[in-house]
Design an enzyme around this catalytic site. Structure first.
Site, PDB file in Angstrom:
ATOM      1  N   TYR A 141       0.872  -1.171   0.000  1.00 50.81           N
ATOM      2  CA  TYR A 141       0.000   0.000   0.000  1.00 50.81           C
ATOM      3  C   TYR A 141       0.914   1.228   0.000  1.00 50.81           C
ATOM      4  N   SER A 150       0.677  12.480   6.918  1.00 52.36           N
ATOM      5  CA  SER A 150      -0.631  12.783   7.512  1.00 52.36           C
ATOM      6  C   SER A 150      -1.563  13.446   6.513  1.00 52.36           C
ATOM      7  N   ARG A 316      10.189 -12.073  41.590  1.00 50.23           N
ATOM      8  CA  ARG A 316      11.260 -11.183  42.035  1.00 50.23           C
ATOM      9  C   ARG A 316      11.032 -10.749  43.480  1.00 50.23           C
ATOM     10  N   GLN A 336       4.023  -0.891  43.242  1.00 48.42           N
ATOM     11  CA  GLN A 336       4.079  -1.761  42.064  1.00 48.42           C
ATOM     12  C   GLN A 336       2.649  -2.045  41.566  1.00 48.42           C
ATOM     13  N   GLU A 430      -0.828   4.337  10.115  1.00 49.78           N
ATOM     14  CA  GLU A 430      -2.290   4.386   9.956  1.00 49.78           C
ATOM     15  C   GLU A 430      -2.860   5.671  10.540  1.00 49.78           C
ATOM     16  N   ASP A 432      -1.112   9.442  12.415  1.00 46.00           N
ATOM     17  CA  ASP A 432      -0.511   9.923  13.658  1.00 46.00           C
ATOM     18  C   ASP A 432      -1.628  10.117  14.689  1.00 46.00           C
TER      19      ASP A 432
HETATM   20  C1  LIG Z   1       6.872 -13.602   8.732  1.00 44.34           C
HETATM   21  C2  LIG Z   1       5.558 -14.121   9.115  1.00 44.34           C
HETATM   22  C3  LIG Z   1       4.788 -14.654   8.015  1.00 44.34           C
HETATM   23  C4  LIG Z   1       3.471 -15.230   8.339  1.00 44.34           C
HETATM   24  C5  LIG Z   1       2.842 -15.719   7.112  1.00 44.34           C
HETATM   25  C6  LIG Z   1       1.487 -16.208   7.312  1.00 44.34           C
HETATM   26  C7  LIG Z   1       0.898 -16.620   6.007  1.00 44.34           C
HETATM   27  C8  LIG Z   1      -0.511 -16.721   6.090  1.00 44.34           C
HETATM   28  C9  LIG Z   1      -1.215 -15.433   5.705  1.00 44.34           C
HETATM   29  C10 LIG Z   1      -2.379 -15.209   6.474  1.00 44.34           C
HETATM   30  C11 LIG Z   1      -2.904 -13.796   6.667  1.00 44.34           C
HETATM   31  C12 LIG Z   1      -2.044 -12.842   7.358  1.00 44.34           C
HETATM   32  C13 LIG Z   1      -2.841 -11.823   8.118  1.00 44.34           C
HETATM   33  C14 LIG Z   1      -1.950 -10.780   8.607  1.00 44.34           C
HETATM   34  C15 LIG Z   1      -2.295 -10.274   9.975  1.00 44.34           C
HETATM   35  C16 LIG Z   1      -1.363  -9.133  10.220  1.00 44.34           C
HETATM   36  C17 LIG Z   1      -1.413  -8.577  11.556  1.00 44.34           C
HETATM   37  C18 LIG Z   1      -0.622  -7.334  11.591  1.00 44.34           C
HETATM   38  C19 LIG Z   1      -1.512  -6.077  11.518  1.00 44.34           C
HETATM   39  C20 LIG Z   1      -0.797  -4.824  11.603  1.00 44.34           C
HETATM   40  C21 LIG Z   1      -0.612  -4.250  10.281  1.00 44.34           C
HETATM   41  C22 LIG Z   1      -0.287  -2.854  10.393  1.00 44.34           C
HETATM   42  C23 LIG Z   1       0.530  -2.460   9.261  1.00 44.34           C
HETATM   43  C24 LIG Z   1       0.607  -0.988   9.260  1.00 44.34           C
HETATM   44  C25 LIG Z   1       1.311  -0.493   8.108  1.00 44.34           C
HETATM   45  C26 LIG Z   1       1.089   0.958   7.989  1.00 44.34           C
HETATM   46  C27 LIG Z   1       0.440   1.478   6.973  1.00 44.34           C
HETATM   47  C28 LIG Z   1       0.186   2.928   6.845  1.00 44.34           C
HETATM   48  O1  LIG Z   1       0.543   3.733   7.662  1.00 44.34           O
HETATM   49  S1  LIG Z   1      -0.664   3.413   5.459  1.00 44.34           S
HETATM   50  C29 LIG Z   1      -0.759   5.165   5.506  1.00 44.34           C
HETATM   51  C30 LIG Z   1      -1.708   5.653   6.547  1.00 44.34           C
HETATM   52  N1  LIG Z   1      -1.854   7.061   6.454  1.00 44.34           N
HETATM   53  C31 LIG Z   1      -2.703   7.739   7.179  1.00 44.34           C
HETATM   54  O2  LIG Z   1      -3.350   7.175   8.043  1.00 44.34           O
HETATM   55  C32 LIG Z   1      -2.846   9.179   6.865  1.00 44.34           C
HETATM   56  C33 LIG Z   1      -3.650   9.931   7.875  1.00 44.34           C
HETATM   57  N2  LIG Z   1      -4.372  10.998   7.236  1.00 44.34           N
HETATM   58  C34 LIG Z   1      -5.697  10.906   6.884  1.00 44.34           C
HETATM   59  O3  LIG Z   1      -6.313   9.880   7.088  1.00 44.34           O
HETATM   60  C35 LIG Z   1      -6.329  12.134   6.272  1.00 44.34           C
HETATM   61  O4  LIG Z   1      -5.462  12.875   5.553  1.00 44.34           O
HETATM   62  C36 LIG Z   1      -7.016  12.980   7.333  1.00 44.34           C
HETATM   63  C37 LIG Z   1      -8.189  12.199   7.884  1.00 44.34           C
HETATM   64  C38 LIG Z   1      -6.085  13.344   8.462  1.00 44.34           C
HETATM   65  C39 LIG Z   1      -7.506  14.288   6.726  1.00 44.34           C
HETATM   66  O5  LIG Z   1      -8.310  14.041   5.628  1.00 44.34           O
HETATM   67  P1  LIG Z   1      -8.644  15.195   4.548  1.00 44.34           P
HETATM   68  O6  LIG Z   1      -7.433  15.819   4.074  1.00 44.34           O
HETATM   69  O7  LIG Z   1      -9.553  14.631   3.515  1.00 44.34           O
HETATM   70  O8  LIG Z   1      -9.299  16.334   5.331  1.00 44.34           O
HETATM   71  P2  LIG Z   1     -10.527  16.575   6.242  1.00 44.34           P
HETATM   72  O9  LIG Z   1     -10.059  16.527   7.642  1.00 44.34           O
HETATM   73  O10 LIG Z   1     -11.092  17.838   5.741  1.00 44.34           O
HETATM   74  O11 LIG Z   1     -11.587  15.427   5.968  1.00 44.34           O
HETATM   75  C40 LIG Z   1     -12.640  15.554   5.041  1.00 44.34           C
HETATM   76  C41 LIG Z   1     -13.845  14.805   5.537  1.00 44.34           C
HETATM   77  O12 LIG Z   1     -13.594  13.406   5.458  1.00 44.34           O
HETATM   78  C42 LIG Z   1     -13.782  12.800   6.732  1.00 44.34           C
HETATM   79  N3  LIG Z   1     -12.879  11.665   6.817  1.00 44.34           N
HETATM   80  C43 LIG Z   1     -11.541  11.697   6.889  1.00 44.34           C
HETATM   81  N4  LIG Z   1     -11.062  10.452   6.941  1.00 44.34           N
HETATM   82  C44 LIG Z   1     -12.118   9.629   6.850  1.00 44.34           C
HETATM   83  C45 LIG Z   1     -12.243   8.219   6.853  1.00 44.34           C
HETATM   84  N5  LIG Z   1     -11.174   7.427   6.954  1.00 44.34           N
HETATM   85  N6  LIG Z   1     -13.470   7.706   6.759  1.00 44.34           N
HETATM   86  C46 LIG Z   1     -14.557   8.488   6.683  1.00 44.34           C
HETATM   87  N7  LIG Z   1     -14.504   9.842   6.684  1.00 44.34           N
HETATM   88  C47 LIG Z   1     -13.295  10.393   6.770  1.00 44.34           C
HETATM   89  C48 LIG Z   1     -13.492  13.903   7.708  1.00 44.34           C
HETATM   90  O13 LIG Z   1     -14.033  13.621   8.955  1.00 44.34           O
HETATM   91  C49 LIG Z   1     -14.142  15.066   7.011  1.00 44.34           C
HETATM   92  O14 LIG Z   1     -15.536  14.932   7.188  1.00 44.34           O
HETATM   93  P3  LIG Z   1     -16.428  16.209   7.355  1.00 44.34           P
HETATM   94  O15 LIG Z   1     -16.166  17.074   6.178  1.00 44.34           O
HETATM   95  O16 LIG Z   1     -16.004  16.859   8.644  1.00 44.34           O
HETATM   96  O17 LIG Z   1     -17.818  15.680   7.422  1.00 44.34           O
HETATM   97  C1  FAD Z   2       6.617   1.508  10.890  1.00 41.64           C
HETATM   98  C2  FAD Z   2       5.844   2.309   9.898  1.00 41.64           C
HETATM   99  C3  FAD Z   2       5.214   1.645   8.859  1.00 41.64           C
HETATM  100  C4  FAD Z   2       4.523   2.375   7.886  1.00 41.64           C
HETATM  101  N1  FAD Z   2       3.955   1.711   6.838  1.00 41.64           N
HETATM  102  C5  FAD Z   2       3.366   2.429   5.830  1.00 41.64           C
HETATM  103  C6  FAD Z   2       2.821   1.757   4.688  1.00 41.64           C
HETATM  104  O1  FAD Z   2       2.846   0.548   4.577  1.00 41.64           O
HETATM  105  N2  FAD Z   2       2.275   2.523   3.710  1.00 41.64           N
HETATM  106  C7  FAD Z   2       2.210   3.866   3.783  1.00 41.64           C
HETATM  107  O2  FAD Z   2       1.713   4.492   2.854  1.00 41.64           O
HETATM  108  N3  FAD Z   2       2.696   4.525   4.874  1.00 41.64           N
HETATM  109  C8  FAD Z   2       3.263   3.837   5.884  1.00 41.64           C
HETATM  110  N4  FAD Z   2       3.763   4.492   6.991  1.00 41.64           N
HETATM  111  C9  FAD Z   2       3.692   5.947   7.052  1.00 41.64           C
HETATM  112  C10 FAD Z   2       2.703   6.437   8.087  1.00 41.64           C
HETATM  113  O3  FAD Z   2       1.396   6.228   7.678  1.00 41.64           O
HETATM  114  C11 FAD Z   2       2.971   7.924   8.346  1.00 41.64           C
HETATM  115  O4  FAD Z   2       4.231   8.013   8.961  1.00 41.64           O
HETATM  116  C12 FAD Z   2       1.890   8.512   9.239  1.00 41.64           C
HETATM  117  O5  FAD Z   2       0.682   8.635   8.541  1.00 41.64           O
HETATM  118  C13 FAD Z   2       2.301   9.870   9.840  1.00 41.64           C
HETATM  119  O6  FAD Z   2       2.626  10.758   8.862  1.00 41.64           O
HETATM  120  P1  FAD Z   2       4.007  11.575   8.871  1.00 41.64           P
HETATM  121  O7  FAD Z   2       5.088  10.584   9.043  1.00 41.64           O
HETATM  122  O8  FAD Z   2       3.969  12.397   7.649  1.00 41.64           O
HETATM  123  O9  FAD Z   2       3.972  12.461  10.139  1.00 41.64           O
HETATM  124  P2  FAD Z   2       3.792  14.046  10.199  1.00 41.64           P
HETATM  125  O10 FAD Z   2       2.427  14.394   9.726  1.00 41.64           O
HETATM  126  O11 FAD Z   2       4.915  14.725   9.529  1.00 41.64           O
HETATM  127  O12 FAD Z   2       3.838  14.265  11.758  1.00 41.64           O
HETATM  128  C14 FAD Z   2       4.897  14.952  12.444  1.00 41.64           C
HETATM  129  C15 FAD Z   2       4.311  15.640  13.680  1.00 41.64           C
HETATM  130  O13 FAD Z   2       3.421  16.659  13.267  1.00 41.64           O
HETATM  131  C16 FAD Z   2       2.178  16.563  13.945  1.00 41.64           C
HETATM  132  N5  FAD Z   2       1.104  17.003  13.029  1.00 41.64           N
HETATM  133  C17 FAD Z   2       0.952  16.742  11.720  1.00 41.64           C
HETATM  134  N6  FAD Z   2      -0.165  17.303  11.248  1.00 41.64           N
HETATM  135  C18 FAD Z   2      -0.745  17.946  12.271  1.00 41.64           C
HETATM  136  C19 FAD Z   2      -1.928  18.724  12.417  1.00 41.64           C
HETATM  137  N7  FAD Z   2      -2.777  18.924  11.407  1.00 41.64           N
HETATM  138  N8  FAD Z   2      -2.209  19.230  13.621  1.00 41.64           N
HETATM  139  C20 FAD Z   2      -1.399  19.006  14.672  1.00 41.64           C
HETATM  140  N9  FAD Z   2      -0.265  18.283  14.597  1.00 41.64           N
HETATM  141  C21 FAD Z   2       0.064  17.761  13.419  1.00 41.64           C
HETATM  142  C22 FAD Z   2       2.048  15.089  14.304  1.00 41.64           C
HETATM  143  O14 FAD Z   2       1.238  14.928  15.474  1.00 41.64           O
HETATM  144  C23 FAD Z   2       3.496  14.701  14.576  1.00 41.64           C
HETATM  145  O15 FAD Z   2       3.794  14.980  15.920  1.00 41.64           O
HETATM  146  C24 FAD Z   2       4.444   3.780   7.987  1.00 41.64           C
HETATM  147  C25 FAD Z   2       5.055   4.435   9.057  1.00 41.64           C
HETATM  148  C26 FAD Z   2       5.746   3.714  10.001  1.00 41.64           C
HETATM  149  C27 FAD Z   2       6.413   4.440  11.131  1.00 41.64           C
END
Ligand SMILES: CCCCCCCCCCCCCCCCCCCCCCCCC/C=C/C(=O)SCCNC(=O)CCNC(=O)[C@H](O)C(C)(C)COP(=O)(O)OP(=O)(O)OC[C@H]1O[C@@H](n2cnc3c(N)ncnc32)[C@H](O)[C@@H]1OP(=O)(O)O
Ligand code: FAD
Length: 670
Positions: A141, A150, A316, A336, A430, A432
């Site tokens: 992804y 973010s 301990r 503790q 997923e 911050d």
């Molecule tokens: C080695 C071992 C092998 C084993 C093999 C086994 C084989 C068998 C296989 C079997 C299966 C395996 C299963 C595996 C199990 C795994 C277990 C492990 C799990 C853990 C996995 C975790 C991995 C993590 C990896 C990480 C990935 C990432 O980080 S991806 C990137 C993520 N990025 C973010 O999260 C970014 C954050 N930012 C945002 O979401 C947005 O920008 C924002 C929400 C902050 C702002 O949005 P926007 O810019 O649009 O601005 P607004 O604030 O104006 O929003 C507009 C309106 O939209 C509403 N809104 C926003 N978000 C949402 C939403 N998500 N849903 C609905 N609505 C949303 C927001 O509220 C506003 O609404 P209104 O206008 O106010 O009404």
């Molecule tokens: C281990 C790991 C695995 C990841 N895996 C994936 C992946 O598979 N795919 C993928 O696409 N991404 C992945 N990411 C990225 C991850 O989703 C981002 O790091 C995350 O969404 C935070 O964004 P950033 O790093 O840009 O932080 P930033 O937004 O730069 O945050 C920096 C600081 O600014 C603050 N900040 C930012 N915006 C605001 C605001 N509006 N108001 C107040 N404070 C604010 C935050 O709180 C934080 O303290 C991964 C990250 C990590 C660490």
């Protein structure tokens, strides 16, 4: 189960287990969710623990390259076993959890597949998921970039439609637009869902998802125009370094038009942009799904840390009685208990709220399928808020558990440093945690304004409809015992959350603009969001206690843990409760008194309460948390596995130590 894993040696914790006042098997069912869930978890945990390929005891001593290769080996072996044994989805998920090593498979199954399911058309799903389900392709992804994580709307990668060839041109226009972080991208993935700005007919339509092939399926080399690699070592030994988080730059890479994920919006053959009649936020659907799973991960990580700290605390001993009697188990120290038992209670609280969130997510998904989008904002707020509060509390608690175990907790062999390093980034990935809490706050502010205009809120904000009462009520608590009443507890949490939200809304309304007010008030808004989320957790724990819970004494123990969870929050956030006038200083000190009594009641059950998590020694991976409590032999044995102990005289002695010592000796003789 864990006893079988321990192999029948002396049980140093037998005395602790004998004092339990409840049926541990019954608690295992309450924790796992059903008898069936306990049985499947046991089977999968045993499968992993008994297979030498899944050994992890020397993992923190491996170099990055060795660790990565070990991960590839484990993943391939796990997949082979999954196919051979015809494992169900439930079993395969548990297999992965008990293998306990982050790897590319996580992104493939938890993000790549769900992104295609949620955003692809039926035709696209048929094509790509058929290959993904058989692991003929490996996906990731790719959303975050070097310059933006973010702020998803701020991403820079472009996907420009070229009608002359019916293709999109995928491009990274700047250094900051390089994809950065996607798990599995660095060295493993053959494909990715790449998020980019869609440009057609000269207009930028914002962020959309595209399926891209990244590497050759013949020799794994990157396709032309794609520069790709690993982003480098991460915090801690072992830990998240098993994952090849990657960087990728695209130089005008062409992909067919039908590789744009077209369920939410389409680009026609002529280049016209057409948006479906679904909310554009569904683009963020994969993140909502994963945030929900992360809550369950948090409770699991927290329970592992607590299991280690409780068992070790019972073994301990430090300091004797004044009369020179035996030393005291550190778990008997009140300090503790007051540091550790809230984590024990939180582990249970997060587990139950995680089970509820899974139900909520399923319910919302079913509604979305029938084009009912009304519950989407609440699902977003609940997943975002619970992900934030549970992961932050878990990271803090694991760190504290290390301190609760004293010096030995700092050793890799305690399992705690790696557990911390693996779970810390959950506060960031997923979304911050602060950014997500501000999303919850935004939802709360909207709800407050709807309440003000007479609309009755539903679901987790239904309490806000009781505004007349909650804005002026005084807690009825008058004695220590009154804090045993769930209704009294719920009322103060509701009043605190509502008053904090209303205060914020009133202060925002005084600002020159809504936007300026929101920005100025953001620290308070984050606190209001936390108060709301804590209310949800407390409420779901109380609701759990209203279910049929079988097993002698199980419900009674859970009632105590629910009390500890709620009252420790009142103690910790007393400032909020006092300043909003929900409780008086006297009521606050009664809550604290009650808390002390609950700690004393939980103490004889503490070891049994962590046994109910049903973790094998393999999964726990801790010399301190062993089921049999044979901590010192385990620590001693683990130390000798360190590569430094492979030779008696260390490498480097001849070059650096010997000359130094000789030189000093010569000098001293002068
Ligand atoms: C080695 C071992 C092998 C084993 C093999 C086994 C084989 C068998 C296989 C079997 C299966 C395996 C299963 C595996 C199990 C795994 C277990 C492990 C799990 C853990 C996995 C975790 C991995 C993590 C990896 C990480 C990935 C990432 O980080 S991806 C990137 C993520 N990025 C973010 O999260 C970014 C954050 N930012 C945002 O979401 C947005 O920008 C924002 C929400 C902050 C702002 O949005 P926007 O810019 O649009 O601005 P607004 O604030 O104006 O929003 C507009 C309106 O939209 C509403 N809104 C926003 N978000 C949402 C939403 N998500 N849903 C609905 N609505 C949303 C927001 O509220 C506003 O609404 P209104 O206008 O106010 O009404
Ligand atoms: C281990 C790991 C695995 C990841 N895996 C994936 C992946 O598979 N795919 C993928 O696409 N991404 C992945 N990411 C990225 C991850 O989703 C981002 O790091 C995350 O969404 C935070 O964004 P950033 O790093 O840009 O932080 P930033 O937004 O730069 O945050 C920096 C600081 O600014 C603050 N900040 C930012 N915006 C605001 C605001 N509006 N108001 C107040 N404070 C604010 C935050 O709180 C934080 O303290 C991964 C990250 C990590 C660490």
């Amino acid at each position: 189960m864990a006893a079988a894993d321990w192999g029948g040696k002396a049980d140093h914790l037998a005395g602790e287990r004998a004092t339990a006042q409840f049926d541990v098997d019954g608690m295992k069912v309450a924790w796992a969710g059903s008898r069936h869930a306990v049985e499947v978890a046991d089977r999968m945990a045993c499968l992993v623990a008994s297979d030498p390929v899944f050994r992890k005891d020397t993992r923190t001593m491996l170099s990055r390259k060795e660790l990565f290769k070990d991960t590839l080996k484990k993943a391939a072996h796990a997949w082979k076993r999954t196919v051979e044994l015809h494992l169900t989805e439930e079993e395969a998920n548990l297999l992965r959890l008990y293998i306990d090593q982050p790897g590319y498979v996580d992104l493939h199954w938890v993000m790549f597949v769900p992104a295609i399911k949620g955003q692809g058309t039926e035709e696209q799903q048929k094509k790509w998921l058929t290959m993904a389900y058989k692991f003929q392709i490996i996906g990731t992804y790719a959303q975050t970039e070097l310059g933006h994580g973010s702020n998803v709307q701020g991403l820079e990668t472009t996907a420009t439609f070229d009608p002359s060839t019916d293709e999109f041109i995928m491009h990274s226009p700047t250094l900051t637009s390089s994809k950065w972080w996607p798990g599995g991208l660095g060295k493993t993935s053959t494909h990715a869902v790449v998020y980019a700005r869609l440009i057609t007919e000269g207009k930028d339509y914002g962020i959309h998802g595209f399926i891209m092939q990244l590497r050759s399926l013949d020799d794994h080399s990157p396709l032309p125009g794609i520069t790709i690699g690993d982003i480098g070592g991460k915090f801690g030994s072992g830990a998240y370094n098993s994952m090849d988080n990657g960087v990728m730059r695209l130089d005008h890479v062409r992909i067919p038009r039908d590789q744009m994920l077209m369920r939410l919006a389409q680009v026609t053959r002529e280049g016209k942009y057409v948006h479906s009649d679904v909310p554009k936020q569904l683009l963020y659907g994969t993140m909502v799904y994963v945030r929900q799973t992360i809550v369950a991960d948090a409770s699991r990580a927290l329970s592992r840390a607590v299991c280690i700290a409780v068992r070790y605390g019972a073994i301990r001993k430090q300091f004797g009685s004044k009369a020179g009697g035996p030393e005291t188990q550190v778990l008997n120290y009140k300090t503790q208990q007051s540091r550790l038992f809230p984590f024990l209670a939180s582990a249970y609280a997060f587990r139950f709220v995680g089970q509820w969130l899974k139900w909520l997510y399923t319910d919302v998904t079913q509604k979305l399928e029938s084009k009912d989008f009304s519950t989407l904002p609440e699902a977003h707020a609940c997943t975002a808020g619970l992900k934030s509060v549970t992961t932050s509390a878990t990271a803090d608690a694991i760190e504290e558990c290390q301190k609760l175990c004293g010096g030995h907790g700092y050793l890799n062999s305690s399992g705690l440093p790696e557990l911390f390093a693996v779970n810390l980034p959950a506060c960031t990935y997923e979304g911050d945690n602060v950014v997500l809490l501000l999303q919850v706050a935004r939802f709360l502010m909207k709800t407050v304004s709807q309440v003000a205009s007479g609309k009755q809120p539903v679901g987790t904000t239904a309490y806000m409809g009781n505004i007349q009462h909650l804005m002026q009520c005084k807690s009825v608590v008058n004695t220590v015992e009154d804090w045993l009443n769930p209704a009294a507890i719920k009322e103060v949490f509701e009043a605190r959350a509502l008053r904090m939200a209303v205060n914020c809304a009133q202060n925002i309304s005084k600002a020159p603009s809504q936007e300026e007010g929101f920005s100025e008030l953001s620290p308070d808004l984050v606190e209001a969001a936390v108060a709301h989320v804590q209310l949800i957790i407390v409420t779901k724990f109380i609701e759990k206690l209203q279910e049929d819970i079988l097993g002698h004494g199980v419900k009674e123990q859970l009632q105590k843990l629910c009390g500890i969870y709620a009252l420790h929050l009142i103690h910790k956030h007393l400032g909020d409760f006092l300043s909003t006038g929900c409780v008086t200083a006297r009521q606050g000190s009664l809550a604290n008194e009650r808390l002390g009594k609950l700690y004393a009641q939980v103490r004889p059950n503490a070891v049994a309460l962590v046994d109910a998590f049903d973790y094998t020694d393999h999964y726990l991976g801790s010399a301190l948390g062993r089921y049999d409590g044979d901590v010192y032999s385990a620590l001693y044995k683990e130390a000798w596995k360190d590569p430094l102990n492979e030779t008696v005289v260390p490498d480097g002695y001849q070059e650096h130590l010997r000359p130094l010592l000789k030189q000093q000796l010569k000098l001293s003789r002068l």
